[in-house]
Scaffold this active site. Structure first.
Site, mmCIF file in Angstrom:
data_model
loop_
_atom_site.group_PDB
_atom_site.id
_atom_site.type_symbol
_atom_site.label_atom_id
_atom_site.label_comp_id
_atom_site.label_asym_id
_atom_site.label_seq_id
_atom_site.Cartn_x
_atom_site.Cartn_y
_atom_site.Cartn_z
ATOM 1 N N ASP A 1 30.455 43.030 46.164
ATOM 2 C CA ASP A 1 29.101 42.572 46.501
ATOM 3 C C ASP A 1 28.822 42.897 47.979
ATOM 4 O O ASP A 1 29.614 42.553 48.852
ATOM 5 C CB ASP A 1 29.056 41.051 46.251
ATOM 6 C CG ASP A 1 27.656 40.480 46.286
ATOM 7 O OD1 ASP A 1 26.692 41.237 46.058
ATOM 8 O OD2 ASP A 1 27.526 39.255 46.514
ATOM 9 N N HIS B 1 19.066 40.419 43.741
ATOM 10 C CA HIS B 1 19.925 39.538 44.547
ATOM 11 C C HIS B 1 19.166 38.238 44.821
ATOM 12 O O HIS B 1 17.980 38.133 44.544
ATOM 13 C CB HIS B 1 20.272 40.217 45.878
ATOM 14 C CG HIS B 1 21.326 41.255 45.740
ATOM 15 N ND1 HIS B 1 22.587 41.112 46.266
ATOM 16 C CD2 HIS B 1 21.331 42.446 45.092
ATOM 17 C CE1 HIS B 1 23.305 42.169 45.973
ATOM 18 N NE2 HIS B 1 22.567 43.006 45.258
ATOM 19 N N ASN C 1 21.994 38.275 40.417
ATOM 20 C CA ASN C 1 23.063 37.699 41.243
ATOM 21 C C ASN C 1 22.820 36.230 41.518
ATOM 22 O O ASN C 1 21.769 35.855 42.062
ATOM 23 C CB ASN C 1 23.097 38.414 42.601
ATOM 24 C CG ASN C 1 23.606 39.831 42.514
ATOM 25 O OD1 ASN C 1 23.733 40.392 41.426
ATOM 26 N ND2 ASN C 1 23.908 40.421 43.647
HETATM 27 P P1 13P Z 1 21.933 33.436 45.907
HETATM 28 O O1 13P Z 1 22.279 33.018 47.294
HETATM 29 O O2 13P Z 1 20.483 33.222 45.633
HETATM 30 O O3 13P Z 1 22.796 32.781 44.876
HETATM 31 O O4 13P Z 1 22.196 35.018 45.789
HETATM 32 C C1 13P Z 1 23.489 35.519 45.606
HETATM 33 C C2 13P Z 1 23.563 36.980 45.807
HETATM 34 O O5 13P Z 1 22.578 37.686 45.875
HETATM 35 C C3 13P Z 1 24.899 37.589 45.883
HETATM 36 O O6 13P Z 1 24.838 38.930 46.209
HETATM 37 O O1 G3H Z 2 25.064 37.531 48.914
HETATM 38 C C1 G3H Z 2 25.992 36.856 49.319
HETATM 39 C C2 G3H Z 2 26.859 36.113 48.362
HETATM 40 O O2 G3H Z 2 26.307 34.855 48.074
HETATM 41 C C3 G3H Z 2 28.248 36.023 48.924
HETATM 42 O O3 G3H Z 2 28.254 35.193 50.026
HETATM 43 O O4 G3H Z 2 29.259 36.512 51.883
HETATM 44 O O5 G3H Z 2 29.289 33.992 51.883
HETATM 45 O O6 G3H Z 2 30.751 35.282 50.300
HETATM 46 P P1 G3H Z 2 29.463 35.252 51.101
HETATM 47 ZN ZN ZN Z 3 23.206 39.514 47.463
#
Ligand code: 13P
Ligand code: G3H
Ligand code: ZN
Length: 357
Positions: free
Chosen positions: A130, A259, A302
């Site tokens: 990700d 996302h 996501n």
């Molecule tokens: P949220 O913070 O809305 O759950 O989005 C997660 C995300 O886009 C991870 O890439």
């Molecule tokens: O888009 C971000 C995801 O929610 C992952 O978050 O970078 O804190 O692991 P993180």
């Molecule tokens: Zn994201």
């Protein structure tokens, strides 16, 4: 010369893009290319996202992309997907790799494949990076068993985004690994870069971007954002489904990714605040809008923050009600159960990916 073949609804779509000689890639079996010290995702029982996306676009549903950083999150995801018979994308962020160690995470994902079988329903599992922020990070993931990577060049200039994304695609496709790119910038924090406002994806750029880069899916910015504070009180919490429609007409059937798609359930926020938390004015995306988007070419949604809220609410409740408790299983267990229910709800009522495994 490079020829890509996409399935768009029932038609084959050939995209012939000219590349300079040093960027030319040849269709070589990824397994043969893996170096001796690297692990291909097929060895781990994982799949890339190609077939899942083709079916999701055609079937009008979206695959859940759930982030994990620890055992309980992974257990909840797999139990939810097995019980609903849904395919799943397990997402690992750079932060998750730093937190939990990438070797452990990869082996947890390998375990997840066997765990699903043990539970009685093997479901297709993608292991996805990700928000990859460099070629080196993507390469490392590809060499250690990820079946899909995101290269997020959305903060770069258009030309730099194209160049970086294309470089990752060329490497990934040699290993049969699928790649997600991004055009447009989400408001909030993304890749440790903060942006006050949304820079919506410009529909007139998408065709050029997917053709030049060869990405397998495209993340777009239409008003979603990361975290639990997506809208301010009094704002109309709407996403730009009109821009999504316009993008779809430019690249019909091409897999689109959303996302920042947590809905920030208010009952969870209330439980957290009633048990010592301080989440003020946390507002997310309405599930009705996500359901609408999932029916279109949006085939990956996501969700991370909602899972964090579910776990935090459960942990706070147990610790507030049983202050004598100190066995982590006694609060992480309920957190895992609550997370599983949340993920099942998303699959059945928002994404529509149940019974699609
Ligand atoms: P949220 O913070 O809305 O759950 O989005 C997660 C995300 O886009 C991870 O890439
Ligand atoms: O888009 C971000 C995801 O929610 C992952 O978050 O970078 O804190 O692991 P993180
Ligand atoms: Zn994201």
């Amino acid at each position: 010369m490079r020829i890509q073949i996409y399935y768009i609804y029932d038609h084959l779509f050939f995209d012939i893009s000219l590349f300079s000689e040093d960027h030319d890639t040849k269709p070589i079996n990824g397994d043969l290319l893996m170096q001796n010290n690297s692990t291909g995702y097929k060895e781990l029982g994982l799949v890339n996202s190609s077939d899942l996306f083709a079916k999701a676009v055609k079937g009008g549903y979206a695959i859940p992309a759930y982030n994990f950083n620890n055992l309980e999150q992974l257990q909840a995801i797999i139990m939810a997907c097995v019980e609903t018979k849904s395919p799943v994308i397990l997402q690992v962020s750079k932060g998750a790799r730093n937190y939990a160690n990438q070797t452990l995470l990869r082996n947890l994902a390998r375990g997840a494949v066997e765990y699903a079988e043990e539970l009685g329903t093997p479901v297709p599992i993608v292991l996805h990076l990700d928000h990859g922020d460099s070629f080196e990070l993507c390469k490392d993931c590809i060499e250690t068993g990820f079946s899909s990577v995101m290269i997020d060049g959305s903060h770069l200039s258009y030309d730099d985004n194209v160049a970086l994304t294309r470089k990752v695609v060329e490497y990934a496709h040699q290993h049969d690994v699928t790649v997600e790119g991004e055009l447009g910038v989400l408001a909030g924090i993304e890749d440790e870069v903060a942006s006050e406002t949304h820079t919506y994806t410009q529909p007139e750029e998408v065709e050029d971007f997917v053709t030049k880069t060869g990405v397998d899916s495209l993340a777009i910015s239409i008003g979603t954002s990361h975290g639990a504070y997506k809208f301010k009180p009094g704002e109309d919490p709407k996403i730009r489904l009109d821009i999504l429609k316009e993008i779809e007409t430019r690249i019909p059937g091409f897999p689109i990714v959303l996302h920042g798609s947590s809905s920030v359930p208010q009952d969870l926020v209330k439980t957290i605040n009633e048990h010592g938390g301080q989440l003020k004015d946390a507002i997310g995306i309405g599930e009705d809008q996500l359901r609408e988007a999932a029916k279109s070419a949006v085939c990956k949604i996501n969700i991370d923050s909602d899972g964090r809220l579910a776990m935090t609410a459960a942990v706070r409740k147990v610790l507030a009600e049983k202050p004598e408790e100190f066995d982590p299983r006694k609060y992480l267990g309920p957190a895992r159960d609550s997370l599983k229910e949340l993920y099942k709800h998303k699959i059945i009522n928002v994404l529509g990916s149940d019974n699609k495994a």
